[in-house]
Design an enzyme around this catalytic site. Sequence first.
Site, PDB file in Angstrom:
ATOM      1  N   GLY A 534       0.802  -1.212   0.000  1.00 23.36           N
ATOM      2  CA  GLY A 534       0.000   0.000   0.000  1.00 23.36           C
ATOM      3  C   GLY A 534       0.837   1.266   0.000  1.00 23.36           C
ATOM      4  CG  ASP A 648       0.958  -4.521   9.316  1.00 23.84           C
ATOM      5  OD1 ASP A 648      -0.011  -5.299   9.394  1.00 23.84           O
ATOM      6  OD2 ASP A 648       1.353  -4.050   8.239  1.00 23.84           O
TER       7      ASP A 648
END
Length: 854
Positions: A534, A648
């Site tokens: 992303g 994450d």
Amino acid sequence: MELSGNLSSKLGRLSNLTILNFMWNNISGSIPKEIGNLASLELLLLNGNQLTGPLPEELGYLPKLDRIQIDENNISGPIPISFANLNKTRHFHMNNNSISGQIPPELYKLPSLLHLLLDNNNLSGYLPPELSKMPLLRILQLDNNNFNGATIPASYGDMSQLVKLSLRNCNLQGEMPDMSRVPELLYLDLSSNKLNGSIPPDRLSENITTIDLSNNHLTGEIPINFTGLPHLQRLLIANNSLGGSIPSSIWQNRTLNKMENFTVELQHNELSNITGSTDLPPNVTVWLQGNPLCSNPNLVQFCGSESEDESKSQGPTNNKSLCSCPPSYEDSPTSDGCACAAPLLVGYRLKSPGFSDFLPYKSDFEGYLTSGIDLVLHQLHIDSFEWEEGPRLKMYLKLFPENNLFNDSEVQRLVNLFESWDIPDKPIFGPYELLNLTLLDVYKDAIPTPQRSSLSKGALAGIVLGAIAGAVTLSTVVFLLILRRHVRKINAITRKRRASKASMKIDGVKFFSYGELATATNNFNSSTQAGQGGYGKVYKGILVDGSVVAIKRAQEGSLQGEKEFLTEIELLSRLHHRNLVSLVGYCDEECEQMLVYEFMSNGTLRDNLSANAKDPLNFAMRLRIALGSAKGILYLHTDANPPIFHRDIKASNILLDSKYTAKVADFGLSRLAPVADIEGIVPTYVSTVVMGTPGYLDPEYFLTHKLTDKSDVYSLGVVFLELLTGMQPISHGKNIVREVNIAYQSGMIFSIIDGQMGSYPSEGVVKFLTLALKCCQQETDARPSMAEVVRELESICSMMPEADAITADHMFIDVEKVVTPPSSSSSTVKYPYVSLDVSGSNLVSEVTPVIKPR
């Protein structure tokens, strides 16, 4: 369309916008709350992107909103109670996200809602009985959530307009509701729950096509009420505890045409006999494997092996051309002879149809659609169709003109019909979605340039142009783009002037010029691209000194302010551990932000666990990768200055070097751990907006927004389950934690172990899986600390057979021992329904058996 970047808060200024359409792109970031200012908005179409973050409460105050489609994103957090204010909204399509928490019972106030699609999320709590008060609700689809043993409200049997109720795999229990009072019911799926008791004896709607009650705990006998249902296509009650006889009248009194099929699946029950004739009519299939009656030689025809249901396979229907046509033209079905015409090409999907087999409804669908778009029946050709997970029905359509071409006004009319969702609904077909609409070259001038751009790009310079936005809106967009570009140029010049000075402030990290990194990657040639996320793309580069590096290049929408970027680099420069990817340098000039890391030649752990991995990892390698990853994260939690919560952790953020040493990477979402206050008290969590990757996120962090070190423990536990099973965290609506728990409860651990792993010691696998499930406990306090995880992994490694241990030690040199303090955290897995030695009960004392893959 391939749009990327984030949605701008400036969208909230387009006060006349009626359609906001960003479907099927690669847009990331969160939904701006400013969209709640669009008082004229009727269609909010954001499905098929990479959007994250919560649903803004402000969306609940859009007075004209008819349709909200945010499905197939990574949206998290709860459904805002404010959504109960959307009086005009008919369609809530929020499936395939990570939405969590309780379904607000206040939604019953929605007077216009037709379709509530919330399947494949992380919803929990109870099923609100108030939903039965919705006066117009036709489809309630909540599959693949976890309602924690809740029951199905009896009031759902009073929903007079309901066409489809789908509650598959929701961890529901209690008795099945009586649905005989729902006159329009077409589709009932309550499978893969824990429902008990008997099946209600009252007769269901004569229009019903599908009944799926399989994989529950139902008892009693099969009621006679399944007889005489003329449209029933599938009756699935396999894997229950039904007993007694099967009334053959269920299938005997059916007259099926060549397009119809009827399938009855009653496998793995306690059924002892068939009452009535055992002859099967044409196109009827009955499966009875795993029942006592299969010991009767006269019934062997029902107990053979099963095959794939043909109704689920792809169904191409295109015809062979009768003549040779020029480019963009095809043989038109509107003519009996050879006639070439240019069709419009439409990708179309039924998101929640009320049937299981399309062929009997194909003619009805063709009539429904051509009537809705005002074409003649022979102008529609279904080129192909196929069932997808959901189940959803995807098809490719061709719309042919009566002559050889549609005129411009007709093209515009058809395009607007599809893009404005003006085709009337029909209950049996449920909601639809437009996947794509392709204009061939012969129609390139049929749509004015700005609108054609919205069709091919989905947006005009980052903002979807609704058909009614008008010239004023377009001018505003153009002005904002020019202003943004001007500001960007000024910032680029400013960065270039200050970059060299800023680089001197960070010790131990090299500053690279844009030119150096461009040279290292052959001007960022696509052949050097090693990955993408992303944030942007990752390139493999070779520096002038011959060293190989990975260059992470931020895309335009991911650029930070210079101060924030340099602060992140300064933080990364202080992280030094053999199980963390090392930062080599950075670039901050020419309007570019790039980070340069050591290159990891064996890629990501996720790549190495895929079915296409060239060298599958054996158990010893997987165990050492787990240990290295845990040590890297333990360093972040305890020895980094300041300590860090990664936030994450996932298999694609664990990289492997040439010796398969595991190194944790990508600290883009990391947060500093809490520090002591003036009284010396250290908080146990950080309050933060929920961010991360669906499937790996800590459920308590989801609900409370409190990030702790145990949030990283949960995510690493999911990675451990990937190492053991090869499965992805979320795939086709299945959650890896839930699937492994099911196998654990049933004593079928070894049935889910990755077949690519080769032989493995069963005791080591059991201990590793037990540790993984401890890490994935719902409650934070029930999870071990990262220090305890490391200690347990070292203990498992010490049990390894000598040959595997030598192989692993050759690849992981100098693995340091970690001295861990005693922890107050509980390390007991809370599974009252199964003892921890179920799967290892066959182990012989002092012998570690080796199990070969199944």
